[in-house]
Enzyme design. Structure first.
Site, short mmCIF file in Angstrom:
data_model
loop_
_atom_site.label_atom_id
_atom_site.label_comp_id
_atom_site.label_asym_id
_atom_site.label_seq_id
_atom_site.Cartn_x
_atom_site.Cartn_y
_atom_site.Cartn_z
N GLU A 162 0.83 -1.21 0.00
CA GLU A 162 0.00 0.00 0.00
C GLU A 162 0.86 1.26 0.00
O GLU A 162 0.56 2.23 -0.70
CB GLU A 162 -0.94 0.01 1.20
CG GLU A 162 -2.00 -1.08 1.19
CD GLU A 162 -3.07 -0.87 0.14
OE1 GLU A 162 -3.05 0.17 -0.55
OE2 GLU A 162 -3.94 -1.75 0.00
N ASP A 306 -4.49 -9.52 -8.48
CA ASP A 306 -4.72 -8.79 -9.72
C ASP A 306 -3.52 -8.03 -10.26
O ASP A 306 -3.13 -8.17 -11.41
CB ASP A 306 -5.91 -7.84 -9.55
CG ASP A 306 -5.83 -7.01 -8.27
OD1 ASP A 306 -4.85 -7.16 -7.51
OD2 ASP A 306 -6.75 -6.22 -8.02
N GLU A 410 -18.68 -5.88 -2.74
CA GLU A 410 -17.28 -6.29 -2.65
C GLU A 410 -17.08 -7.71 -3.16
O GLU A 410 -16.06 -8.04 -3.74
CB GLU A 410 -16.80 -6.18 -1.20
CG GLU A 410 -15.32 -6.34 -1.01
CD GLU A 410 -14.51 -5.17 -1.54
OE1 GLU A 410 -13.29 -5.19 -1.36
OE2 GLU A 410 -15.08 -4.23 -2.13
N GLU A 429 -12.14 0.27 -9.61
CA GLU A 429 -11.80 -0.71 -10.65
C GLU A 429 -12.79 -0.74 -11.80
O GLU A 429 -12.41 -0.82 -12.98
CB GLU A 429 -11.65 -2.09 -10.02
CG GLU A 429 -10.36 -2.29 -9.24
CD GLU A 429 -10.37 -1.62 -7.87
OE1 GLU A 429 -9.28 -1.46 -7.28
OE2 GLU A 429 -11.46 -1.26 -7.39
#
Length: 580
Positions: A162, A306, A410, A429
């Site tokens: 992050e 991803d 989610e 996204e």
């Protein structure tokens, strides 16, 4: 934004293991959309009374400008409220209009502490968004505030992934916008002496300590920004969390002249690549960084996985290293072979609408009956690779889910046709893939999708002094949190979707977006040490020997910013039972 820590949260929810696939859109994906269009939930959105066909065709230029300005207003008002009520803390609590920092009283609260490091996260993450949507003066003020206030010498345990994508990537992006001719206008700042790059190197060096724990070169998931890798913390990382450093660390090496950052990023990426299943060639989700043993053999395209694949492709685009593209192409072939369910072609044939599902990495059999919101970015990756037909097909799945609830859950169970995890934290996204598909096709359908997203944000997520996480997409209750990616990505992609005249859209082949949506100009950045020498230092079986001399989009990628022929697009939607 592609989060690793969110998978740790999702993993506590049960899932059903299946060996068969049932298409939740049987009977025609867009027939479901048409039924929802006629439902009461959508009456306000479609108050114009236009037909289904017309809703996804013409889109007035004046209306595009109006929607663009509405997005800009959302962004600037939320940023202003962050400044007013939260700065220099990390996040704005948009209900009680207060700032939020790390939860020092509860170190195990990784939902907060993985992201918040007491380093003005929201402002840093928003820097290039301000350059895109704000004014030059606002951008310069934000840069000066970051230089004046932010200090990474913090007693904060943060997730390395992050911090890399949100903080390091944004500092590098803003530095390049200030110092490189990008076509975005003259953004030079008098008196700027590369302070953001120095800050990026300071942070990058602190994050490097995570790579020194494992004999395999796999990064520990967390570091204390002041003291290094914390003791007695879990050594479990995920595929995305350990393998999404190529862009930021590669840039840092090439801009500072220190090869160690790129070397460690490439070592981790290759170490993961060598952990592929012998039987299928698939990669799993979570593993122990010290042993390289997989803890979760779920293989998919969503949370925790991803951005590993995304960065193989984008690293090739940015740096021109053929080995990165080779790995992506092999991975993509394997993904299609084992994860894709449904009819062979999206354009014709009979059978279920295609869908990529979670599988067991060793057998390729269906692992679970859910897909998650982070997987909605994968159509954007397919656009970049040039597989536009397949990207259209997959995006349609997520649009159907969005239309069903007005927001994106989610996690969605495609067999039971119901959401499994109900919150929506303003994720970008689906917006991202919508934007990239519009760039690839120029079809107004995607403008209408963007309009639906904007309407939902205004209708369901707006709160006292910003925009809130939707705690439950069914009853639309809210949580007092506005994550930084809302300003860094969600607003940026929506804005660029409606602003067709923006320089980023006119010169799309000259830019790449990181997984956090940070703008990076594609330019000639040769490695500090010739890449073959870097690769020779790695414990690999690589035969990569070519040093790139020019960074560019290869021919198969260039057309991503060009419109599809109208007739081709009509054929695609006929295959989805839509009369356009």
């Amino acid at each position: 934004m592609k989060s690793c820590f969110i998978f740790a949260i999702l993993a506590f929810f049960p899932f059903v293991c299946l060996v068969t696939y049932k298409n939740y859109t049987s009977g025609g994906l867009f027939e479901i959309l048409l039924k929802q269009l006629q439902s009461n939930d959508c009456q306000d959105l479609y108050a114009e009374g236009l037909s289904f066909k017309n809703q996804y065709s013409d889109f007035n230029d004046e209306y595009k400008t109006e929607l663009k300005e509405r997005v800009r207003s959302i962004f600037l008002s939320s940023l202003y409220n962050y400044y007013e009520y939260a700065f220099p803390k990390d996040e704005l609590n948009p209900i009680d209009c207060k700032g939020r920092g790390p939860d020092y009283g509860n170190p195990s609260n990784i939902n907060i502490n993985d992201v918040l490091g007491n380093y003005s996260l929201t402002l840093i993450d928003s820097l290039d968004s301000i350059a895109v949507m704000g004014t030059k003066e606002q951008f310069h003020q934000a840069v000066q505030d970051v230089i004046r206030v932010v200090d990474f010498d913090q007693d904060s345990i943060v997730q390395v992934f992050e911090s890399n994508i949100r903080i390091l990537g944004s500092l590098l992006s803003a530095h390049l916008l200030l110092t490189v001719e990008t076509g975005l206008g003259n953004l030079t700042l008098n008196g700027y002496e590369s302070e953001l790059l120095s800050m990026a190197q300071d942070l990058g060096t602190r994050l490097l300590q995570a790579f020194d724990v494992s004999p395999l070169g796999l990064p520990h998931p967390r570091v204390n920004l002041r003291d290094g890798v914390p003791t007695n913390w879990s050594a479990e990382n995920c595929l995305a969390g350990a393998g999404s450093f190529l862009l930021e660390f590669g840039l840092l090496s090439r801009l500072t002249g220190d090869p160690v950052y790129e070397w460690k990023a490439r070592r981790a990426t290759k170490a993961l690549w060598n952990m592929r299943s012998n039987g299928t060639g698939l990669l799993g989700n979570t593993f122990d960084v010290e042993t390289g043993i997989w803890n979760s053999k779920l293989s998919g395209l969503g949370a925790g996985m991803d951005s590993y694949y995304e960065y193989l492709l984008k690293s090739f685009i940015l740096f021109g290293e053929q080995g990165d593209l080779d790995m992506f192409e092999e991975a993509y072939t394997t993904i299609k072979k084992y994860m894709r369910r449904g009819r062979t072609s999206c354009l014709d044939g009979i059978g279920d609408h295609p869908l990529y599902v979670n599988v067991n990495m060793d057998t390729g059999t269906t692992h679970s009956a859910w897909i998650d919101a982070l997987q909605a970015s994968f159509p954007g990756v397919q656009v970049l690779y040039g597989d536009v037909d397949e990207a259209i097909c997959q995006h349609a799945v997520y649009h159907a889910i969005w239309r069903k609830y007005g927001l994106m859950p989610e996690r969605y169970n495609w067999q039971l046709k119901t959401p499994e995890i109900l919150f929506y934290p303003l994720r970008p996204e689906f917006v991202e893939s919508t934007y990239l598909l519009y760039q690839a096709t120029k079809h107004p359908y995607y403008l209408h999708v963007g309009k639906e997203i904007l309407w939902s944000l205004e209708q369901y997520a707006k709160c006292n002094c910003g925009y809130c996480t939707v705690h439950n997409i069914i009853d639309r209750t809210l949580e007092d949190r506005m994550e930084s990616f809302f300003l860094s990505e969600t607003c940026k992609y929506l804005y660029l979707l409606f602003d067709e005249n923006h320089a980023l859209n006119h010169n799309a082949e000259k830019f790449i977006f990181t997984t956090e949506g940070h703008v990076i100009p594609v330019m000639d950045l040769p490695p500090v040490v010739p890449l073959p020498q870097i690769l020779a230092m790695l414990p690999l079986d690589s035969n990569d020997t070519k040093t790139p001399t020019q960074c560019h989009y290869p021919e198969k990628l260039k057309h991503r910013s060009l419109p599809l022929e109208a007739e081709s697009f009509v054929q695609l939607f006929k295959a989805l039972n839509v009369d356009v």
